[in-house]
Scaffold this motif. Structure first.
Motif, mmCIF file in Angstrom:
data_model
loop_
_atom_site.group_PDB
_atom_site.id
_atom_site.type_symbol
_atom_site.label_atom_id
_atom_site.label_comp_id
_atom_site.label_asym_id
_atom_site.label_seq_id
_atom_site.Cartn_x
_atom_site.Cartn_y
_atom_site.Cartn_z
ATOM 1 N N ASP A 52 46.270 111.745 2.794
ATOM 2 C CA ASP A 52 47.186 111.332 1.719
ATOM 3 C C ASP A 52 46.881 109.946 1.176
ATOM 4 O OD1 ASP A 52 48.477 113.702 1.802
ATOM 5 O OD2 ASP A 52 50.077 113.022 3.163
ATOM 6 N N HIS A 53 46.438 109.036 2.058
ATOM 7 C CA HIS A 53 46.186 107.672 1.593
ATOM 8 C C HIS A 53 44.799 107.518 0.975
ATOM 9 C CE1 HIS A 53 44.879 107.749 5.843
ATOM 10 N NE2 HIS A 53 43.911 106.975 5.429
ATOM 11 N N LYS A 54 44.047 108.628 0.900
ATOM 12 C CA LYS A 54 42.748 108.560 0.225
ATOM 13 C C LYS A 54 42.710 109.662 -0.848
ATOM 14 C CE LYS A 54 37.913 108.520 0.384
ATOM 15 N NZ LYS A 54 36.669 109.061 0.897
ATOM 16 N N GLU A 67 45.904 108.005 10.276
ATOM 17 C CA GLU A 67 47.288 108.139 9.821
ATOM 18 C C GLU A 67 47.637 106.883 9.028
ATOM 19 O OE1 GLU A 67 49.834 109.120 13.029
ATOM 20 O OE2 GLU A 67 48.679 110.890 13.573
ATOM 21 N N GLY A 68 47.720 107.045 7.717
ATOM 22 C CA GLY A 68 47.835 105.852 6.881
ATOM 23 C C GLY A 68 49.100 105.766 6.048
ATOM 24 N N ARG A 69 50.130 106.530 6.466
ATOM 25 C CA ARG A 69 51.385 106.432 5.696
ATOM 26 C C ARG A 69 52.108 105.127 6.059
ATOM 27 N NH1 ARG A 69 53.724 111.910 7.914
ATOM 28 N NH2 ARG A 69 52.992 110.773 9.715
ATOM 29 N N GLU A 70 53.016 104.752 5.179
ATOM 30 C CA GLU A 70 53.732 103.495 5.417
ATOM 31 C C GLU A 70 54.481 103.515 6.738
ATOM 32 O OE1 GLU A 70 56.226 102.118 2.273
ATOM 33 O OE2 GLU A 70 54.624 102.283 0.781
ATOM 34 N N THR A 112 52.178 102.839 9.616
ATOM 35 C CA THR A 112 51.875 101.404 9.722
ATOM 36 C C THR A 112 53.045 100.664 10.368
ATOM 37 O OG1 THR A 112 50.562 101.585 7.711
ATOM 38 C CG2 THR A 112 51.168 99.377 8.404
ATOM 39 N N SER A 131 43.777 101.672 7.893
ATOM 40 C CA SER A 131 43.634 103.125 7.766
ATOM 41 C C SER A 131 42.163 103.506 7.654
ATOM 42 C CB SER A 131 44.355 103.619 6.510
ATOM 43 O OG SER A 131 45.704 103.269 6.553
#
Lengths: 254, 126
Positions: free
Chosen positions: A204-206, B86-89, B92, B105
């Protein structure tokens, strides 16, 4: 692990050199500024005025150089990182003769370097039509694309982008109106297309594949299949060798 | 921060190789999961930077942090940087709340890691 120096060393040396040049340029700019300030405080005639003009020109040149070098430094660091990714991916693909480990490396490249959340590794069946689904990465409950194309053990065709890539060996980027594949990467051994790596969803973040990802996709296209096939060949030969050794021992009554 | 020794906690051989190349100016030790990481910290008390993946077998990154906190492993000011897919807010926030000094991320650019390391405060204990 290899003791050879990584090929990124020259890139890092270049970065170090650029940093050093940047520092020198900054120092020059500071000296020029000090000189200007001193001249302004002293006042002076035409000669001083000319000198001020010359120093201002030099200062402007130095500032321009600093900006240029800073920009080149950023580019060099980025380029160094990109080359490092390619080196590590290539190194790791060929670091083992265990087919399972090669497949694991392909998955790790897809996840960690490309940011793929869902992907499929297709390898042409040795006999008959279609491809074996050698690897299915992803966490979605529908497995793969949600159309059931990758739900079983065999991919029998159905995604036009993937089918075209398997047919002509051309790397394609999507998605398109009739395909959810974000990338269909042909896997080649010599000039033969033996399979494809299909990226179906990114993390999702890419949100999108970046320009530098194309290099990794090209690398996978050229190296993944050959590494996998070399490992499989070794495993098969090793198995046959062990069988023959057992037969020889049996024949000798050992 | 100029770390004396870096502990890399990641079950991916690819990523271990990546850190080996990226951080070759520092001594590195490796662990493939949280349990191994705890052992490595006991064996190498001079580790002052941990690069920690989250998704690992046996004991994941967040469980490792909880265990480390319970054992008082944070007392010497060691810095922990989570590096995860896993790079969702909320991921973090969870990582930072668990005690990480920074959260990066994957996929990342190598300069991001180096920049984060350089910004970390130096270890207070000698």
């Amino acid at each position: 692990m290899s003791d050879r120096p990584a090929p990124t060393a020259s890139g890092l040396e270049l970065v170090a050199e650029l940093r050093s040049t940047l520092d020198r340029a900054g120092e020059l700019a500071r000296v020029a500024e000090i000189n200007l300030r001193e001249l302004a405080e002293r006042g002076g005639g035409a000669a001083d005025s000319n000198r001020v003009t010359e120093l201002e020109r030099r200062l402007a040149t130095a500032e321009s150089d600093v900006k240029e070098l800073a920009s080149r430094l950023v580019d060099s660091e980025h380029q160094g990182g990109r080359l490092m990714n390619l080196y590590v991916a290539t190194y790791q693909l060929h670091a083992t003769l265990d087919p399972a480990e090669v497949q694991a490396t392909i998955a790790e490249i897809a996840i960690n370097l490309l940011g793929a959340e869902q992907f499929v590794l297709l390898l042409r069946k040795e006999e008959g039509e279609g491809c074996d689904i050698a690897l299915l990465g992803g966490t979605a409950p529908e497995r793969g694309d949600g159309n059931g194309l990758y739900g079983g053990e065999i991919y029998a065709g159905g995604d036009p982008v993937v089918d075209a890539t398997l047919a002509d060996g051309v790397l394609r980027l999507g998605p398109t109106a009739d395909s959810k594949a974000l990338a269909a990467v042909p896997l080649r051994v010599q000039n033969e297309v033996v399979g494809a790596l299909v990226l179906l969803k990114l993390l999702d973040h890419k949100p999108i594949l970046r320009a530098e990802d194309r290099d990794l996709l090209d690398l996978l296209s050229a190296h993944a299949a050959s590494a996998l096939f070399a490992a499989r060949l070794f495993a098969t030969k090793d198995r046959k060798l062990r069988t023959l050794e057992s037969l020889v021992k049996l024949a000798r009554g050992e | 921060m100029q770390p004396r020794k870096v502990l890399v906690v990641d079950d991916s051989k690819l990523m271990q190789k990546m850190y080996e190349v990226m951080l070759r100016q520092y001594p590195l030790v490796y662990a493939s999961d949280g349990r191994q990481a705890l052992d490595r910290l006991r064996e190498h008390p001079d580790v002052d930077l941990v690069l920690l993946d989250v998704n690992m077998p046996n004991m994941n990154g967040l469980e490792f942090l909880a265990q480390l906190k319970a054992e008082g492993g944070f007392a010497d000011g060691m810095a922990i940087v989570i590096i995860s897919t896993e790079g969702r807010e909320e991921d973090t926030a969870r990582g930072l709340e668990a005690g990480a000094a920074a959260y990066i991320s994957k996929p990342f650019h190598s300069e991001e890691i180096l920049a984060v390391i350089s910004r970390l405060p130096a270890r207070s204990a000698a």
